[in-house]
Design an enzyme around this catalytic site. Sequence first.
Site, short mmCIF file in Angstrom:
data_model
loop_
_atom_site.label_atom_id
_atom_site.label_comp_id
_atom_site.label_asym_id
_atom_site.label_seq_id
_atom_site.Cartn_x
_atom_site.Cartn_y
_atom_site.Cartn_z
N ASN A 1 -45.57 -53.24 -0.60
CA ASN A 1 -44.19 -53.72 -0.61
C ASN A 1 -43.63 -53.56 0.80
O ASN A 1 -44.08 -52.70 1.54
CB ASN A 1 -43.34 -52.85 -1.54
CG ASN A 1 -43.58 -53.17 -2.99
OD1 ASN A 1 -44.35 -54.07 -3.31
ND2 ASN A 1 -42.93 -52.44 -3.86
N PHE B 1 -34.11 -45.46 -6.73
CA PHE B 1 -33.60 -46.51 -5.84
C PHE B 1 -33.85 -47.87 -6.47
O PHE B 1 -34.80 -48.02 -7.26
CB PHE B 1 -34.31 -46.44 -4.48
CG PHE B 1 -33.56 -45.61 -3.48
CD1 PHE B 1 -33.42 -44.24 -3.67
CD2 PHE B 1 -33.00 -46.18 -2.35
CE1 PHE B 1 -32.72 -43.46 -2.77
CE2 PHE B 1 -32.30 -45.42 -1.43
CZ PHE B 1 -32.16 -44.06 -1.63
#
Length: 399
Positions: free
Chosen positions: A211, A324
Site C-alpha cells: 500500500n 486509522f
Amino acid sequence: MNNLNNKKILLIICGGIAAYKSLETIRLLKKNGVTIKTILTKSGSEFVTPLSITSLSQSKVYQDLFSIENEVEMDHISLSRWADLILIAPATANTISKLANGNSDDLASTVALASNKKIFIAPAMNVRMWDHQSTKLNINKLRTYNYSLIGPEIGDMACGEYGEGKMSEPKEIVNILENHFKNLKVKNKFKAIVTAGPTHEYIDPVRYIANRSSGKQGYEIAKSLQKKGFETTLISGPTNLEINSDINLIKVKTAEEMFQSTLRNLPADVAIFSAAVSDYKVKETSKTKIKKQDEINLQLEKNVDILDYVSNHNSLRPKLVVGFAAESNNLENYANKKLNEKNCDWIVANNISNKLIGFDSDFNEVEIFYKNNKRDKLKYKPKSEISDELVEKIINHLN
Ligand code: CTP
C-alpha cells in the site's frame, strides 16, 4: 529546578581554536553542580592545557588510549560508562568523520564508540569544511546513530571567513544539556505500541505488493508519545525514516511479521494502528525471480487484520485501541464502519483525495471518530503537531 545538578558529564575537547571556549563550558557546568571528566585529544592539547582544564574541572584530564596509569584508575570502557552523557565540544571535522565511520584510533573516538550513552556534539570548523559534502554525510550518519547536534552557528570565524561553522556559545550548550535532562524526567507509567508504514508482501525476491504509505504520521505519533514519557514501541514496515533510539523500533517487512511483532510486544496501555497493512499476500512466494516470459498467475489470500485481532482479544486488548482509516470518499460512513466492525475505541480518518495532505506530505488533516458518536477535527497542520494533539487526547483518556 536545576536538572544538571549531580549529573556526570564526560567532556571531549578536540583541536580547534574554539577549544578555548571549553574552559567556560566547564566553568558553567561546574557552577550547575556537574561532575566532569575530560578527554583532551592530541590536537586539543595544542589549544588548551591539561592544567587549565584540571584547575577548573577539579578532576583528571585523560589523554592517552594506552596509559597504564589510566587503565589502573579507570579504563576507557569504564570511562565511557561512567558518564550520564558525553559532550564533544568543540567537535572537529576529523573527529566527526572518525565517529561516523566507527574508527577508534585514539581515546576520544574509542570512548565514543564504546559508549552506550547519549552523545552531544558541538561542531566547530571553517565554513567550507562544514559545507563539504563529506561532512554533511558524516553528520547525517551521526544523526542516525542518535548523536544530537548543538549548532554550529553562523558568524565571523577565527580564520577571517564568515559563515556557518562557529561553535555554539558555552551558555547555549549548557542550556541544551539542561533541557535534555529535564525532558528525561518526564516519564509516565504507560506503555504504547504504534504500527506504521506499509507492509511488503513478496511475489518473488524483487517484487512485492504494497500500500502507499510513507510512515511519517506513525513515526510522529511514536515521537510524541515518547516525548510525553510513554514507553514506546514502534513496529514499522519498510520506510526511509529515522527515529531516536529512546523509541524501541522494530523493523518488519510483511503483515505477518508485523502481526507477530505486535503480539510479542503486548500488553500495552494504548495501541495505535497507523500502518497501511496490505490486505492481501501472495499464496506462494516464488523463491526465484519470475521471468517476463513466465506465465504469472498470482493467487492471493487475506492477511490477518492486526487491529481487528488485537481489538477483539480478551486478554491482550489494550485499554485504548486507535485505528486509522485513509479514505477517498464517504469518510464518515467508512470511518464509523471500521470503528464498529473492528471494535476499536477511536478511528483517526483522513481524506486521501485532498492532495495537500496524507501520504508523502509532512502535513495532515484528520477527523477522530469516537465510540460515543462524538468526533473531533484536527485542522491542516504538520504531522508532528497532529501527533502532539492526538497524544494529548490519549493522555487525557488514559488518566
Ligand atoms: N489494519 C490492520 N491490519 C490489516 C489491515 C488493516 O491492522 N491487515 C488496520 C490499519 O492499520 C488501520 C485500520 O486497520 O488502522 C484500517 O485499515 P484500512 O486499510 O483503512 O482498512 P481495511 O480494513 O483494510 O478496509 P479497506 O481497505 O476496505 O478500506
